[in-house]
Design a protein around this motif. Sequence first.
Motif, PDB file in Angstrom:
ATOM      1  N   GLY A  20      -3.042   8.658   2.890  1.00 41.27           N
ATOM      2  CA  GLY A  20      -2.900   9.111   1.515  1.00 41.27           C
ATOM      3  C   GLY A  20      -2.917   8.038   0.436  1.00 41.27           C
ATOM      4  N   GLY A  21      -3.248   6.815   0.793  1.00 42.51           N
ATOM      5  CA  GLY A  21      -3.305   5.768  -0.217  1.00 42.51           C
ATOM      6  C   GLY A  21      -3.903   4.492   0.351  1.00 42.51           C
ATOM      7  N   GLU A  22      -4.142   3.522  -0.511  1.00 48.81           N
ATOM      8  CA  GLU A  22      -4.729   2.260  -0.060  1.00 48.81           C
ATOM      9  C   GLU A  22      -3.660   1.413   0.631  1.00 48.81           C
ATOM     10  OE1 GLU A  22      -7.559  -1.406  -1.638  1.00 48.81           O
ATOM     11  OE2 GLU A  22      -6.475  -0.169  -3.096  1.00 48.81           O
ATOM     12  N   LYS A  23      -3.960   1.017   1.858  1.00 49.59           N
ATOM     13  CA  LYS A  23      -3.024   0.221   2.651  1.00 49.59           C
ATOM     14  C   LYS A  23      -3.806  -0.792   3.480  1.00 49.59           C
ATOM     15  CE  LYS A  23       0.177   4.141   2.929  1.00 49.59           C
ATOM     16  NZ  LYS A  23      -0.732   5.061   2.186  1.00 49.59           N
ATOM     17  N   LEU A 130       2.686  -7.056  13.359  1.00 45.24           N
ATOM     18  CA  LEU A 130       1.608  -6.394  12.627  1.00 45.24           C
ATOM     19  C   LEU A 130       2.144  -5.128  11.967  1.00 45.24           C
ATOM     20  CD1 LEU A 130      -1.471  -6.653  15.042  1.00 45.24           C
ATOM     21  CD2 LEU A 130      -0.754  -8.214  13.226  1.00 45.24           C
ATOM     22  N   THR A 131       1.811  -4.940  10.696  1.00 46.24           N
ATOM     23  CA  THR A 131       2.428  -3.859   9.924  1.00 46.24           C
ATOM     24  C   THR A 131       1.408  -3.225   8.986  1.00 46.24           C
ATOM     25  OG1 THR A 131       4.585  -4.973   9.956  1.00 46.24           O
ATOM     26  CG2 THR A 131       4.257  -3.304   8.261  1.00 46.24           C
ATOM     27  N   LEU A 132       1.342  -1.891   9.008  1.00 43.06           N
ATOM     28  CA  LEU A 132       0.582  -1.162   8.001  1.00 43.06           C
ATOM     29  C   LEU A 132       1.422  -1.155   6.732  1.00 43.06           C
ATOM     30  CD1 LEU A 132      -1.968   0.628   7.396  1.00 43.06           C
ATOM     31  CD2 LEU A 132      -0.481   2.591   7.839  1.00 43.06           C
ATOM     32  N   PHE A 133       0.847  -1.643   5.635  1.00 44.19           N
ATOM     33  CA  PHE A 133       1.640  -1.937   4.448  1.00 44.19           C
ATOM     34  C   PHE A 133       0.918  -1.478   3.190  1.00 44.19           C
ATOM     35  CE2 PHE A 133       3.152  -5.406   1.394  1.00 44.19           C
ATOM     36  CZ  PHE A 133       4.402  -4.832   1.187  1.00 44.19           C
ATOM     37  N   ASP A 134       1.681  -0.851   2.294  1.00 43.85           N
ATOM     38  CA  ASP A 134       1.166  -0.557   0.962  1.00 43.85           C
ATOM     39  C   ASP A 134       1.348  -1.821   0.134  1.00 43.85           C
ATOM     40  OD1 ASP A 134       0.846   0.161  -1.726  1.00 43.85           O
ATOM     41  OD2 ASP A 134       1.458   2.224  -1.346  1.00 43.85           O
ATOM     42  N   HIS A 135       0.274  -2.580  -0.010  1.00 45.30           N
ATOM     43  CA  HIS A 135       0.339  -3.903  -0.612  1.00 45.30           C
ATOM     44  C   HIS A 135       0.523  -3.876  -2.114  1.00 45.30           C
ATOM     45  CE1 HIS A 135      -3.723  -2.404  -0.270  1.00 45.30           C
ATOM     46  NE2 HIS A 135      -4.126  -3.193  -1.245  1.00 45.30           N
ATOM     47  N   ASN A 136       0.432  -2.689  -2.709  1.00 42.67           N
ATOM     48  CA  ASN A 136       0.621  -2.563  -4.152  1.00 42.67           C
ATOM     49  C   ASN A 136       2.035  -2.138  -4.537  1.00 42.67           C
ATOM     50  OD1 ASN A 136      -2.121  -3.137  -5.151  1.00 42.67           O
ATOM     51  ND2 ASN A 136      -2.665  -1.297  -3.993  1.00 42.67           N
ATOM     52  N   THR A 137       2.682  -1.326  -3.694  1.00 43.76           N
ATOM     53  CA  THR A 137       4.005  -0.792  -4.051  1.00 43.76           C
ATOM     54  C   THR A 137       5.095  -1.098  -3.033  1.00 43.76           C
ATOM     55  OG1 THR A 137       3.711   1.330  -2.917  1.00 43.76           O
ATOM     56  CG2 THR A 137       2.822   1.154  -5.153  1.00 43.76           C
ATOM     57  N   ALA A 138       4.726  -1.492  -1.828  1.00 42.98           N
ATOM     58  CA  ALA A 138       5.667  -1.730  -0.719  1.00 42.98           C
ATOM     59  C   ALA A 138       6.347  -0.438  -0.260  1.00 42.98           C
ATOM     60  CB  ALA A 138       6.725  -2.766  -1.092  1.00 42.98           C
ATOM     61  N   ALA A 139       5.824   0.727  -0.679  1.00 42.34           N
ATOM     62  CA  ALA A 139       6.452   2.001  -0.319  1.00 42.34           C
ATOM     63  C   ALA A 139       6.261   2.342   1.154  1.00 42.34           C
ATOM     64  CB  ALA A 139       5.900   3.113  -1.194  1.00 42.34           C
ATOM     65  N   THR A 140       5.195   1.833   1.756  1.00 42.56           N
ATOM     66  CA  THR A 140       4.912   2.115   3.166  1.00 42.56           C
ATOM     67  C   THR A 140       4.900   0.823   3.955  1.00 42.56           C
ATOM     68  OG1 THR A 140       3.536   4.028   2.606  1.00 42.56           O
ATOM     69  CG2 THR A 140       3.225   3.059   4.797  1.00 42.56           C
ATOM     70  N   ARG A 141       5.623   0.800   5.080  1.00 42.54           N
ATOM     71  CA  ARG A 141       5.556  -0.326   6.021  1.00 42.54           C
ATOM     72  C   ARG A 141       5.814   0.241   7.417  1.00 42.54           C
ATOM     73  NH1 ARG A 141      10.654  -2.784   6.951  1.00 42.54           N
ATOM     74  NH2 ARG A 141      12.351  -1.733   5.853  1.00 42.54           N
ATOM     75  N   ILE A 142       4.750   0.350   8.183  1.00 44.47           N
ATOM     76  CA  ILE A 142       4.813   0.955   9.510  1.00 44.47           C
ATOM     77  C   ILE A 142       4.425  -0.079  10.557  1.00 44.47           C
ATOM     78  CG2 ILE A 142       3.921   2.785  10.993  1.00 44.47           C
ATOM     79  CD1 ILE A 142       3.210   4.362   8.461  1.00 44.47           C
ATOM     80  N   PRO A 143       5.342  -0.452  11.448  1.00 46.21           N
ATOM     81  CA  PRO A 143       5.006  -1.417  12.500  1.00 46.21           C
ATOM     82  C   PRO A 143       3.903  -0.878  13.402  1.00 46.21           C
ATOM     83  CG  PRO A 143       7.388  -1.115  12.329  1.00 46.21           C
ATOM     84  CD  PRO A 143       6.754  -0.039  11.509  1.00 46.21           C
ATOM     85  N   CYS A 144       2.983  -1.760  13.798  1.00 43.64           N
ATOM     86  CA  CYS A 144       1.853  -1.344  14.639  1.00 43.64           C
ATOM     87  C   CYS A 144       2.150  -1.458  16.128  1.00 43.64           C
ATOM     88  CB  CYS A 144       0.624  -2.196  14.319  1.00 43.64           C
ATOM     89  SG  CYS A 144       0.069  -2.082  12.614  1.00 43.64           S
ATOM     90  N   GLY A 145       3.097  -2.310  16.500  1.00 47.30           N
ATOM     91  CA  GLY A 145       3.381  -2.532  17.910  1.00 47.30           C
ATOM     92  C   GLY A 145       3.085  -3.965  18.313  1.00 47.30           C
TER      93      GLY A 145
END
Length: 288
Positions: A20-23, A130-145
């Motif tokens: 749902g957004g750029e990450k 490794l982390t999926l990250f919303d680099h503009n807002t920091a609202a999303t940070r999901i570890p990849c494993g």
Amino acid sequence: MAQAACPASCGEIIQGWILGGEKLVSCPVAWYSHVEVTTGTPLANERPLTRAMLRQLLAHWQLPASLSSTLRIDCHSTIPVAKGMASSTADIAATAVAAARHLNQSLDEKTLAQLCVALEPTDSTLFSGLTLFDHNTAATRIPCGALPPTEILLLESPLTLTTADYHRMARQQALLDNAEILDSAWQMLQRACAQKDAALLGEAATLSAMASQTLLPKPAFTTLLNLVEQFGLYGLNVAHSGSVVGLFLDSARHDVGAVCRFLAKRELAAHWPKNYLLKMVAGGVKEG
């Protein structure tokens, strides 16, 4: 006195419209910005963003702003600037951790990410995995494993592009057009980490790199893909907002010398005159 180091990034493993957004998921490599914070007079030639981070930290900890003038920041980094290697993120993240240690303050990764994003779009190299990250807002940070064991032959271009310039580009439609491809790349990356499969990691990165060609095309990209195929490399990734490219490989399995000779003899040499064999690392800012 306190010291900290944060890794550079060879572009991104994936970047685009995800969930749902750029990450993005950065591609941390063993090339570091080392920062030392001590009591002393500020240097005249310090990097402006490091001082901005220090001021933010003092406000966050509710310490007097005047304390900034009593702290010296020494930043030692050879990470190329404005090429998509997360040089600014490395500088400011290492500054924050060193300052926290010097001032005996606490600073977790979530807060660090929020402080970094408040200064500029931020790479996920600051996370200890490794982390999926919303680099503009920091609202999303999901570890990849877990990180699959991988090395990267980083190809450096003479071209530069600042993060700010990239974010001024009209990108929305291209991001949305490639959302399905990036969803596939994200799913593949998660499987690669779960299975510690470097080939899957490379495949996910290659998918995202191909999608990025509609936004910020890399020269001789087809030749690079042919190189990956010819030498049986795991794949390639790109700096989605910069100029570097990475070739995923294993120096114990792949003939790095032959790859470098291919790069030197083809038209690729003009586009990528420098290369560095680097180990991919999990990421995270280290003290000391």
